[in-house]
Design a protein around this motif. Structure first.
Motif, PDB file in Angstrom:
ATOM      1  N   LEU A   1       0.867  -1.106   0.015  1.00  0.00           N
ATOM      2  CA  LEU A   1       0.196  -0.021   0.130  1.00  0.00           C
ATOM      3  C   LEU A   1       0.927   1.333  -0.200  1.00  0.00           C
ATOM      4  O   LEU A   1       0.513   2.324  -0.475  1.00  0.00           O
ATOM      5  CB  LEU A   1      -0.892  -0.214   1.221  1.00  0.00           C
ATOM      6  N   MET A   2       2.144   1.382   0.661  1.00  0.00           N
ATOM      7  CA  MET A   2       2.908   2.230   0.805  1.00  0.00           C
ATOM      8  C   MET A   2       3.832   2.160  -0.452  1.00  0.00           C
ATOM      9  O   MET A   2       4.769   3.325  -0.431  1.00  0.00           O
ATOM     10  CB  MET A   2       3.651   2.512   2.148  1.00  0.00           C
ATOM     11  N   THR A   3       3.852   1.464  -1.469  1.00  0.00           N
ATOM     12  CA  THR A   3       4.696   1.386  -2.649  1.00  0.00           C
ATOM     13  C   THR A   3       4.573   2.939  -3.412  1.00  0.00           C
ATOM     14  O   THR A   3       3.598   3.273  -3.411  1.00  0.00           O
ATOM     15  CB  THR A   3       4.626   0.300  -3.458  1.00  0.00           C
ATOM     16  N   LEU A   4       5.519   3.534  -3.679  1.00  0.00           N
ATOM     17  CA  LEU A   4       5.445   4.502  -4.450  1.00  0.00           C
ATOM     18  C   LEU A   4       5.661   4.355  -5.794  1.00  0.00           C
ATOM     19  O   LEU A   4       6.300   3.459  -6.498  1.00  0.00           O
ATOM     20  CB  LEU A   4       6.698   5.547  -3.971  1.00  0.00           C
ATOM     21  N   VAL A   5       4.611   4.884  -6.740  1.00  0.00           N
ATOM     22  CA  VAL A   5       4.542   4.469  -8.078  1.00  0.00           C
ATOM     23  C   VAL A   5       4.797   5.933  -8.831  1.00  0.00           C
ATOM     24  O   VAL A   5       4.430   7.167  -8.316  1.00  0.00           O
ATOM     25  CB  VAL A   5       3.274   3.965  -8.444  1.00  0.00           C
ATOM     26  N   MET A   6       5.541   5.992 -10.175  1.00  0.00           N
ATOM     27  CA  MET A   6       5.672   6.984 -10.985  1.00  0.00           C
ATOM     28  C   MET A   6       5.954   6.630 -12.428  1.00  0.00           C
ATOM     29  O   MET A   6       6.427   5.719 -12.596  1.00  0.00           O
ATOM     30  CB  MET A   6       6.942   7.879 -10.504  1.00  0.00           C
TER      31      MET A   6
ATOM     32  N   LEU B   1      -2.310   9.857 -13.188  1.00  0.00           N
ATOM     33  CA  LEU B   1      -2.176  10.407 -11.841  1.00  0.00           C
ATOM     34  C   LEU B   1      -0.758   9.993 -11.422  1.00  0.00           C
ATOM     35  O   LEU B   1      -0.321  10.627 -10.328  1.00  0.00           O
ATOM     36  CB  LEU B   1      -3.253   9.562 -11.001  1.00  0.00           C
ATOM     37  N   CYS B   2       0.004   9.266 -12.178  1.00  0.00           N
ATOM     38  CA  CYS B   2       1.248   8.694 -11.704  1.00  0.00           C
ATOM     39  C   CYS B   2       2.458   9.918 -12.183  1.00  0.00           C
ATOM     40  O   CYS B   2       3.409   9.703 -12.308  1.00  0.00           O
ATOM     41  CB  CYS B   2       1.656   7.587 -12.336  1.00  0.00           C
ATOM     42  N   GLY B   3       2.268  11.233 -12.242  1.00  0.00           N
ATOM     43  CA  GLY B   3       2.850  12.156 -12.834  1.00  0.00           C
ATOM     44  C   GLY B   3       4.102  12.370 -11.928  1.00  0.00           C
ATOM     45  O   GLY B   3       5.306  12.526 -12.403  1.00  0.00           O
TER      46      GLY B   3
ATOM     47  N   THR C   1       7.041   3.013 -12.878  1.00  0.00           N
ATOM     48  CA  THR C   1       8.311   2.389 -11.921  1.00  0.00           C
ATOM     49  C   THR C   1       7.737   2.225 -10.580  1.00  0.00           C
ATOM     50  O   THR C   1       7.169   3.346 -10.184  1.00  0.00           O
ATOM     51  CB  THR C   1       9.569   3.113 -12.151  1.00  0.00           C
ATOM     52  N   THR C   2       8.347   1.429  -9.765  1.00  0.00           N
ATOM     53  CA  THR C   2       7.838   1.614  -8.393  1.00  0.00           C
ATOM     54  C   THR C   2       9.285   1.694  -7.587  1.00  0.00           C
ATOM     55  O   THR C   2      10.178   1.296  -7.708  1.00  0.00           O
ATOM     56  CB  THR C   2       7.041   0.170  -8.071  1.00  0.00           C
TER      57      THR C   2
END
Length: 115
Positions: free
Chosen positions: A27-32, A52-54, A87-88
């Motif tokens: 849940l806390m994984t950062l995505v971009m 939304l992943c900007g 990417t995560t």
């Protein structure tokens, strides 16, 4: 999406019935977003998530923004990871962040003065 009626398409339809993502995501994984576009059109929900992943955003935040259960959001994100569109990165844990003892001592000293 109809605000009064809620989501008009069931979540399992969005994920094509899949309940397990192909990538390990917390849940806390950062995505971009990587800037790379998927070669094949994946669907409107994938496009919404990708938009939304900007900037770095957690899986939990994305799930809230798209109004989908976290597991469905993870499936959509794993599709985008598989095609190289996002990417995560795992968030840093408190143990991984180095602390400066002098700063901590100064904070402690300031707190003691106030008490």
């Amino acid at each position: 999406m109809d605000d009064r009626a809620g989501r008009l398409v069931r979540p399992y339809t969005v994920s094509n019935g899949r309940t397990r993502p192909s990538s390990e995501l917390g849940l806390m994984t950062l995505v971009m977003a990587t800037g790379s576009r998927p070669k094949n059109y994946l669907g409107p929900d994938h496009a919404q998530v990708l938009e939304l992943c900007g900037g770095p955003m957690s899986v939990a935040e994305l799930s809230a923004h798209v109004r989908l259960p976290a597991v469905v959001t993870k499936v959509l994100l794993s599709d985008l990871v598989d095609c190289g569109a996002v990417t995560t990165r795992e968030p840093r844990t408190a143990a991984a962040v180095r602390t400066d003892k002098d700063v901590l001592k100064a904070v402690l000293h300031g707190l003691r003065k106030r008490l």
